[in-house]
Write an enzyme that holds these catalytic residues in place. Structure first.
Site, PDB file in Angstrom:
ATOM      1  N   GLY A  70      71.833 -18.692  18.256  1.00 34.79           N
ATOM      2  CA  GLY A  70      72.776 -18.668  17.211  1.00 34.79           C
ATOM      3  C   GLY A  70      72.942 -20.009  16.785  1.00 34.79           C
ATOM      4  O   GLY A  70      73.739 -20.243  15.856  1.00 34.79           O
ATOM      5  N   LEU A 108      70.394 -32.686  12.308  1.00 36.77           N
ATOM      6  CA  LEU A 108      69.213 -31.917  11.919  1.00 36.77           C
ATOM      7  C   LEU A 108      69.137 -31.022  10.868  1.00 36.77           C
ATOM      8  O   LEU A 108      68.266 -30.723  10.093  1.00 36.77           O
ATOM      9  CB  LEU A 108      68.473 -31.201  13.370  1.00 36.77           C
ATOM     10  N   LYS A 142      74.319 -27.538   7.436  1.00 31.92           N
ATOM     11  CA  LYS A 142      74.695 -26.591   7.537  1.00 31.92           C
ATOM     12  C   LYS A 142      75.015 -26.011   9.089  1.00 31.92           C
ATOM     13  O   LYS A 142      75.983 -25.826   9.452  1.00 31.92           O
ATOM     14  CB  LYS A 142      74.194 -25.501   6.752  1.00 31.92           C
ATOM     15  N   LYS A 186      71.678 -36.209  18.790  1.00 40.93           N
ATOM     16  CA  LYS A 186      72.188 -35.831  19.846  1.00 40.93           C
ATOM     17  C   LYS A 186      72.692 -34.183  20.040  1.00 40.93           C
ATOM     18  O   LYS A 186      72.701 -33.673  18.956  1.00 40.93           O
ATOM     19  CB  LYS A 186      73.486 -36.770  20.230  1.00 40.93           C
ATOM     20  N   GLY A 239      76.025 -28.536  20.461  1.00 44.68           N
ATOM     21  CA  GLY A 239      76.254 -27.322  20.970  1.00 44.68           C
ATOM     22  C   GLY A 239      77.902 -27.046  21.464  1.00 44.68           C
ATOM     23  O   GLY A 239      78.509 -26.240  21.573  1.00 44.68           O
ATOM     24  N   GLU A 240      77.960 -28.164  22.265  1.00 41.55           N
ATOM     25  CA  GLU A 240      79.266 -28.139  23.130  1.00 41.55           C
ATOM     26  C   GLU A 240      80.347 -29.249  22.861  1.00 41.55           C
ATOM     27  O   GLU A 240      81.385 -29.070  23.111  1.00 41.55           O
ATOM     28  CB  GLU A 240      78.712 -28.526  24.583  1.00 41.55           C
TER      29      GLU A 240
END
Lengths: 195, 324, 741
Positions: free
Chosen positions: C471, C619, C622, C690, C693-694
């Site tokens: 996701g 990257l 959106k 970098k 996601g977290e």
């Protein structure tokens, strides 16, 4: 707790053994109409609409997230109304027109809600997405019919479909990736188009 | 889920007959609670009687000026009904505060009346629960009981009724209409419909075996400000910790001249105390009314907070009514 | 490529209009919005699978006295019932993959004790209820608080559980301003929307799992070890994954059971955990108890800081929540101490959940900083600025890039932080309003990854790697990287991931996915570029890959031509190198939250939230924003509602479903925005990016908790901040106000 803890139901207690009067599983012949197509099935009476779609008709777009009406991933439209397909039996929907996420696009042309979800990144993992989209379609019909919501200031009147209204009305669809702001933007955007 | 025989009778009488004849039969309408429980084998009917196609889905005016709501009227349709929105606001608001759009589209009036508790231990078949397995004990007492009752509980059971609709129906003095296999019909005042747990928490309502709910009647509208305040841990799609249904008529100077108050989340049934309503009108004090309502309240540890919360919520509701 | 030197100019640098960074729509979007993306349980290729259902232990500690499967075996449709008495042999536990149905010992509630396989789901579920297990039960140990006396120092994982510098106790004792507070965080569950699911099918001594797994190569290796097979005999396929957040980092019990049962019956077996089973049978994030001590001078300069964390682990395991790790790198102070301790309890497996360590560590530490700021009468941002370190205070190496202060400053400006007001000073009708902030920091690791690319004669580029997209947007960013490197539009990139048949990749976890996999792809594309130039005899120094062609000197050749009739392939790989130790690698950010607290009921609702982050090169604007916002909302859940309640009498989760374990719903999430400051991290990876996601979850909940304090003057140190915990403080404060007036 004393050694040899008691058990209080199923599973794992000798009393869970079948009772003599337990009926054998019942197989029901059944015709379901999904996305305009009829499907003649023979189903265990215990089969939910959700499992009938996913396991017997092969329409796996409708998702099983919790199987207890607590997440909304299984939302489909039955006679145009959004429901949790996990909490209803297939047998209860003989003759009903069921619409799933696979039935929303017109050929190559996506439904405006689907297109808006892509444009606004209204999903991440995508697992709640079919439910969100079907729910949004049903929700917009409810709003157009003038139904009030928990956040409607005057429930006797009509409410404009504000962001707060969208959020409240879509709250039965959890998204753990938490694309919520984007989902609301997508619905707001698509609500204005001709559905 | 245990196997069952699925039946789809074509009349109320046939449904009632089946319900009376078959041992361990259940009616299924919305199914939003029953299937939930059947999947966990908390409910294990051997016959499932699908009543969805019976003609009990109408809302009609009564000669007395009230409304008669068919047992199968969906929560969403009831909340959207023009008269309910205009004249029974407390009911519309309670319905809209409950569950989700999808669930309200399916859940029925009768099903909501019969909604079972959300007690964690009732839902976990590895734990003792007198409601699910009579005589096994109550794991909620001495356990985590944040959502449990502080009023009217017993040593057997401290579960609460989770419905929002029921709280509003209690404030409205609704009547439950039933039919049975013998062609009999009766009406049960909502006050007598839901029971306190006592030492038979498995018996939750006044319904007799085989008796079918056909409708809920609302008396003629109660004038005043209709409010439903639901306090919960997330902003939507969550059961109430405490809720207050209130109908408040204002007299001179904005003081309440008449009031009806029913509470959710506090007990095994929607809680209403008419004496507290009189105190409220006489004194104008929400605190005095709360003193009366909560006089017998008892916390079990993690639900102690509900006692001050109920008082504070009542205060907030009366404040809102005063400024409405 | 091994990261031993900072990255110089790359083909991605000179193209401000390039594909990388653009807010490109997800390339898998159409499949996902039409319901046509098949998740593990939905893979149709396997013929006639049988359905499995897990039977879980109903006690948390003790033994199986007897297990009677007769009724289950005789039930309609049942094919097989697997228990410890007939389960195929398995090897030792590998990493977090545990052998199943081993012996009679019960270590935690929900431990699988049997696995029923039948022709249909309905039959398997019903028969599972007929497996009759008699237990010899012992009282479980399930309270971390009660087990603190026996807590011990766990074996080092990636890092040592303890660290120290200087003389913390001495400096803390001598500090003119001291803070000593203990915070607790509850067990949390990943609650990913797609339950764990696997379809296992054997072909001879090879097995294929259609499964939901974030790190396929790790899963392959562990599972192969468990089964005693060479890794190449085990194939994991996860094309689409319905969220993971750490819960799918390992092969969970349903995968192992499906494999074993499929072997036993000689037929594919499919199984998904029920939502209730997710709470016990799958892993969760441990609860923590965290003590934070801060010693400062009156200007807020820290002289001493300590962060100690206690967590629990299932019997036989030493996984610990690295709550205090981030504290080692965040603020300057000469005297420091961090410490992690665990106690083994009869609880289900604890494991990594989104930002393991930081997510709950910053819930405690960033509130402690707020408390210190309040105590000193210093603005919380200013306090953090005064303790900004020149280098990593414990590793004693420079940060690659650290823009924490710019994030806080920009966030303050955008959010209107100057309107915050003193604690308890803002009111709007029934609501008390407050603002809070928090710093955000998350480790930015690089993991080995490989990729293969193939340019076909049709001019399409195919990317293959055993990477996953949970996701996060991996499909899309890989297409963007390859597209920009090769001068192709995303429509001409085919991204094939989610299969261990492809080159080894890092997988999705620990915020390393995009950087690691993307870098491997970058290297592969770079190699392909060289090969194409060579094949076309083109001069590399002024070659430009654009519009499906290469321009070099005065020649323009299409990629299809260069690829030739057989197409052209290249491989690439990335490995961490000496830069890993020479620099401190973190992503940074700052959260700002405004909450409204109902003065009557204590209900806390978020009003608005802003995160300002730095993540190196972004990257895809959106998907990056979506990741950041998603993380922030995870933090909203942690702060306000998520609470896995263990009943210590039973060792089981009381609220084991999504009706009672609350994650945020639509209505809980108002206006939320995420902003990225420009950054390039040339020591991270060749993309100079970098992980994101977290980062969004790190500190997010603390910003809300600090806002709740600012609204109410009530400090709740026990997460989540539900109304029952606020009410006593509100009543006490009302009492004080009344007495004063």
């Amino acid at each position: 707790m004393a050694a040899g803890a008691a058990s209080f139901g199923w599973p794992g207690h000798p009393s869970a053994a079948p009772a003599p009067d337990d009926p054998a599983p019942q197989m029901l012949p059944l015709r379901l109409t999904v996305n305009g197509r009829g499907h003649d099935l023979r189903l265990d009476s215990r089969t939910t609409l959700l499992d009938a779609l996913r396991e017997h008709i092969g329409l796996t777009g409708t998702k099983k997230g919790c199987d207890h009406g607590q997440c909304g991933a299984c939302t489909v439209l039955v006679e145009g109304r959004r429901i949790n397909s996990c909490l209803t039996l297939a047998a209860m929907h003989e003759g009903d027109a069921v619409t799933t996420v696979e039935g929303l696009a017109k050929g190559e042309a996506l439904h405006p809600i689907q297109a808006a979800f892509i444009a606004h990144d209204g999903f991440q993992c995508g697992y709640c997405t079919p439910g969100q989209i079907c729910s949004a379609v049903g929700m917009l019909a409810e709003a157009r019919a003038g139904w009030p919501s928990h956040v409607t200031a005057d429930i006797a009147g009509t409410a404009a479909l504000s962001d707060a209204e969208i959020r409240e009305r879509m709250s039965g669809n959890l998204c753990r990736c938490s694309a919520y702001p984007n989902i609301v933007a997508a619905i707001r955007d698509a609500a204005g188009s001709d559905l | 889920m245990k196997a069952f025989t699925y039946e789809r009778p074509d009349s109320v009488a046939a449904a009632a007959s089946l319900a009376a004849e078959r041992p361990n039969a259940r009616l299924i309408a919305g199914g939003t609670n029953l299937l939930d429980l059947m999947k966990l084998q908390i409910e294990t009917p051997t016959t499932l009687i699908d009543v969805n196609r019976l003609p009990l889905d109408q809302v009609a005016d009564t000669p007395e000026g009230g409304l008669r709501v068919g047992a199968l009227v969906r929560n969403a349709d009831l909340a959207a009904h023009p008269r309910v929105r205009k004249e029974y606001g407390v009911l519309a608001k309670a319905l809209l505060a409950g569950a989700s759009g999808q669930l309200r589209n399916k859940a029925t009036t009768a099903g909501n009346l019969l909604q079972r508790t959300r007690c964690y231990y009732f839902y976990d078949t590895s734990k003792p629960c007198n409601k699910r397995a009579p005589g096994s004990g109550c794991a909620a007492i001495g356990g985590y009981n944040r959502i449990m009752a502080v009023l009217g509980a017993s040593e057997s059971c401290i579960a609460t009724n989770p419905s929002d609709m029921n709280v509003a129906l209690r404030a409205l003095d609704a009547t439950v209409e039933t039919a049975d296999a013998g062609g009999g019909a009766r009406t049960i005042p909502i006050a007598a419909f839901h029971r306190l747990p006592g030492d038979t928490p498995e018996i939750e309502t006044a319904l007799r075996p085989g008796e079918i709910i056909t409708a809920v009647s609302l008396p003629k509208p109660v004038p005043g400000i209709h409010l439903y305040r639901k306090v919960r841990d997330r902003a939507s799609y969550a059961f109430a910790t405490v809720s207050v249904a209130a109908i408040v008529a204002k007299g001179d100077g904005g003081r309440p001249s008449a009031a009806r108050l029913a509470f959710g989340g506090l007990a095994h049934k929607p809680w209403r105390d008419e004496t507290a309503e009189r105190i409220l009108v006489e004194t104008g004090s929400a605190d005095a009314a709360a003193d009366r309502v909560l006089a017998g309240a008892r916390g079990y540890g993690s639900n102690d907070f509900k006692i001050p919360l109920a008082r504070r919520t009542l205060r907030a509701v009366m404040d809102e009514a005063a400024h409405a | 490529m091994e990261m031993n030197q900072p990255i110089g100019q790359t083909p991605l640098d000179g193209r401000p209009d390039g594909l990388v960074g653009r807010p490109v729509d997800r390339i898998d979007g159409r499949l996902k919005v039409t319901g046509l993306a098949p998740y593990a349980y939905e893979t149709q290729a396997l013929r006639n699978p049988a359905y499995g259902f897990i039977v879980e232990a109903r006690i948390a500690r003790g033994g199986i006295r007897s297990i009677d499967t007769a009724a289950a075996r005789l039930a309609p449709g049942v094919i097989h019932v697997m228990t410890h008495e007939n389960v195929p042999a398995q090897g030792e536990r590998r990493e977090q993959v545990w052998p199943q149905l081993q012996g009679t010992e019960i270590r935690f509630f929900g431990q699988p004790v049997a696995f029923v396989v039948a022709e249909t789901f309905e039959q398997a579920r019903a028969a599972a209820a007929l497996v009759a297990v008699q237990y010899d039960a012992q009282p479980p140990k399930a309270s971390l608080k009660d087990a603190l006396g026996e807590a011990y120092k766990p074996k080092p994982a990636q890092t040592d559980p303890d660290s120290q510098a200087g003389d913390f106790e001495g400096a803390f004792g001598a500090a003119p301003v001291q803070l000593d507070v203990t915070y607790t965080t509850p067990p949390q569950v990943h609650a990913q929307m797609e339950p764990h699911a696997t379809i296992a099918a054997w072909d001879g001594d090879k097995v294929v799992l259609q499964t939901a797994n974030q790190m396929l190569n790790r899963g392959q290796k562990s599972l192969a070890g468990l089964l005693g097979l060479p890794p190449e005999n085990v194939r994991l396929v996860s094309r689409y994954i319905g969220g993971g957040f750490g819960s799918k980092l390992q092969v969970q019990p349903e995968g192992v059971l499906a494999v074993l049962a499929a072997k036993a019956i000689g037929r594919p077996v499919k199984v998904a955990m029920t939502r209730q089973q997710e709470f016990h049978c799958a892993s969760h994030r441990t609860g923590t108890i965290q003590r934070v001590r801060l010693g400062a001078d009156r200007d807020g300069r820290l002289s001493a800081l300590a962060h100690e964390s206690w967590s629990d682990a299932t019997p036989g395991d030493q996984f610990f929540e690295t709550s205090a790790n981030v504290t080692r790198s965040l603020y300057a102070a000469p005297h420091r101490l961090t410490r992690h301790r665990i106690a083994n309890l009869n609880v289900p497996v604890t494991s990594a959940m989104r930002a393991p360590g930081e997510a709950v560590g910053q819930l405690a530490f960033e509130c402690a900083m707020d408390e210190l700021a309040e105590q000193l009468g210093i603005d919380p941002i200013e306090l953090r600025v005064r303790n900004e370190p020149a280098e990593d205070p414990e590793k004693k190496v420079p940060f690659t890039v650290r823009q924490l202060v710019p994030c806080m400053r920009e966030g303050a400006r955008l959010f209107g932080w100057d309107k915050r007001g003193d604690a308890g000073s803002r009111r709007e009708g029934r609501f008390m309003l407050g603002m809070g902030m928090s710093a955000a920091a998350r480790l930015n690791p690089l993991m080995p990854s490989a990729a293969r690319v193939r340019l076909g004669p049709d001019g399409y580029l195919t990317v293959r790697m055993a990477m996953t997209d949970i996701g996060t947007g991996t499909y899309t960013i890989l297409a963007q990287i390859a597209g920009e490197m090769m001068g192709l539009p995303v429509e001409r990139i085919r991204v094939e991931i989610g299969d261990t048949a492809y080159p080894m990749a890092a997988g999705s976890g620990g915020s390393f996915g995009a950087g690691s996999a993307g870098s491997a792809l970058y290297v592969a594309c770079d190699n392909l570029r060289q090969a194409l130039l060579k094949a076309g005899d083109l001069r590399p120094d002024d070659a430009v890959f654009a519009d499906g062609a290469v321009r070099a000197g005065n020649r323009t050749v299409t990629l299809a031509e260069l690829a030739g009739r057989d197409g052209m392939e290249a491989a690439g790989e990335i490995k961490p190198g000496s830069l890993k130790e020479r620099y401190s690698h973190y992503s940074f950010g700052a959260h700002f939250a405004e909450v409204a607290v109902d003065a009557d009921t204590g209900e806390v609702r978020l009003r608005r939230m802003l995160g300002v982050f730095t993540g190196g090169r972004i990257l895809n604007a959106k998907t990056a924003r979506s990741q950041a916002i998603g993380g922030m909302i995870f933090g909203v859940g942690a702060a306000l509602m998520e609470d896995g309640v263990l009943d210590p009498r039973y060792g089981s989760f009381v609220n084991r479903d999504l009706a009672e374990y609350h994650v945020p719903a639509h209505a809980d999430v108002p206006e939320i925005e995420a902003v990225f400051l420009p950054e390039r991290d040339d020591k991270a990876n060749p993309l100079k990016s970098k992980g994101l996601g977290e980062l969004g979850i790190c500190g997010a909940g603390a910003a809300l908790a600090n806002a709740v304090y600012n609204a109410t003057c009530v400090r709740v140190r026990d997460y989540p901040l539900t109304l029952d915990k606020l009410l006593p403080g509100l009543e006490e404060r009302e009492g004080r106000v009344q007495r004063r007036s």
